[in-house]
Design an enzyme around this catalytic site. Structure first.
Site, short mmCIF file in Angstrom:
data_model
loop_
_atom_site.label_atom_id
_atom_site.label_comp_id
_atom_site.label_asym_id
_atom_site.label_seq_id
_atom_site.Cartn_x
_atom_site.Cartn_y
_atom_site.Cartn_z
N CYS A 60 2.80 10.78 -0.40
CA CYS A 60 3.86 10.47 -1.37
C CYS A 60 3.73 11.28 -2.65
O CYS A 60 4.69 11.38 -3.42
CB CYS A 60 3.85 8.98 -1.70
SG CYS A 60 4.14 7.93 -0.26
N HIS A 78 7.21 7.97 -8.28
CA HIS A 78 7.38 7.77 -6.85
C HIS A 78 8.09 6.43 -6.62
O HIS A 78 7.72 5.41 -7.21
CB HIS A 78 6.03 7.78 -6.14
CG HIS A 78 6.09 7.31 -4.73
ND1 HIS A 78 7.04 7.75 -3.84
CD2 HIS A 78 5.32 6.41 -4.05
CE1 HIS A 78 6.86 7.16 -2.67
NE2 HIS A 78 5.84 6.34 -2.77
N ASN A 104 11.75 3.73 0.19
CA ASN A 104 10.61 4.61 -0.07
C ASN A 104 10.70 5.80 0.88
O ASN A 104 10.51 5.66 2.08
CB ASN A 104 9.31 3.83 0.15
CG ASN A 104 8.06 4.67 -0.07
OD1 ASN A 104 8.11 5.89 -0.09
ND2 ASN A 104 6.93 4.02 -0.23
#
Length: 308
Positions: A105, A233, A264
């Site tokens: 990520c 993020h 996500n």
């Protein structure tokens, strides 16, 4: 040594929307309302190329002017040629160095820093930095703690060297804690599935990362109160809100919350959220923005950038 700047942005998301009703799940726990899911025949390369094409078009540059293409991804099936090389071929970029980068990520801001360093060293004048993920390929739909989080998409930034040392892309603050690397996992060669220790990640992100985010501002020579926007993020809304509460931000600062609509998307989450934020005009051109990513590794990377 020249400076660098973000010259243009672009993003792409699949048309299929998966709502909480489809998963019989509640929004309260994650803050996520919908996420985009790619079709079975829609690849990481397809999404990366679509986002990159938008950024390239917005920049006004010719494909031949791009000297570097890098794609941050942890869900690419193809090993060789790289996703970056396939994107370059589709966009007609003739001779750029192309490589993929996997830092989970944290991949996009890691790739942005690598491209920034290359441009400052004179290795290229213009670069495409892309984050692209097809998380639906690695989702364990039987795991209700993770399947509600994940989505697909891609975002891209075209960065350019400048004639001065103006820091349109500030110094990176990056690192990892490999002793806790198994807290976020995407393992097993043939059928990898995303898994994580949610509480471990939440405590780490909300207690240890704020100081690192503040250090990125310090290295850029600004205070957190100078920021016009913060794009972290997009892990889940609870983490975003808890992390940003620990920073000394102005009341009018824009905090990206694209996770509510996109889920996500791992390495794609920051460039998608950033592209949308700029497209909507939520931060003025020239204003400082903090980009900050974190995730598997456990890794982190962040820098202050000037809004294009």
């Amino acid at each position: 040594m020249p400076g660098t700047r973000i010259a243009a942005l672009g993003h792409y998301q699949p048309s299929r929307v998966l709502t909480n009703a489809d998963l019989a799940w509640i929004r309260q726990r994650t803050g996520i309302a919908t996420r985009r899911i790619a079709d079975e025949d829609e690849s990481v390369t397809d999404m990366a190329a679509a986002a990159a094409a938008k950024a390239l078009a917005a920049s006004g540059l010719a494909p031949a002017e791009i000297g570097l293409v890098t794609v941050a991804t942890c869900t690419a099936i193809d090993r060789c040629p790289s996703i970056a090389a396939q994107v370059a071929a589709r966009l007609g970029i003739p001779a750029a160095v192309c490589f993929d980068l996997n830092n989970g990520c944290a991949g996009f801001t890691t790739a942005l820093a690598c491209a920034d360093h290359s441009l400052k060293a004179g290795a290229a004048r213009h670069a495409l930095v892309i984050g692209a993920e097809k998380m639906s390929d690695v989702t364990d739909w039987s795991d209700r703690s993770t399947c509600v989080l994940l989505g697909d998409g891609a975002g891209a930034a075209l960065i350019s060297a400048t004639e001065t040392d103006h820091e349109g892309i500030g110094p990176v603050v990056w690192g990892s804690d490999p002793t806790r690397g198994d807290a976020v996992r995407l393992q097993h060669a043939w059928q990898p599935k995303f898994a994580q220790e949610g509480q471990t990640v939440f405590r780490w992100a909300t207690t240890e990362l704020p100081a690192i985010a503040e250090n990125a501002c310090h290295r850029a020579g600004i205070a957190t109160t100078d920021l016009a926007a913060v794009v972290t993020h997009q892990a889940n809304l609870r983490i975003i809100e808890a992390l940003t509460r620990r920073l000394d931000l102005r009341d009018d600062v824009v905090i990206a919350r694209d996770v509510v609509d996109s889920g996500n998307t791992s390495a794609a989450s920051v460039p998608i959220a950033l592209s949308k934020l700029v497209e909507r005009g939520e931060a003025p051109s020239g204003a400082p923005m903090l980009l900050f990513t974190f995730g598997g590794g456990l890794s982190w990377a962040g820098q202050v950038v000037t809004c294009p």
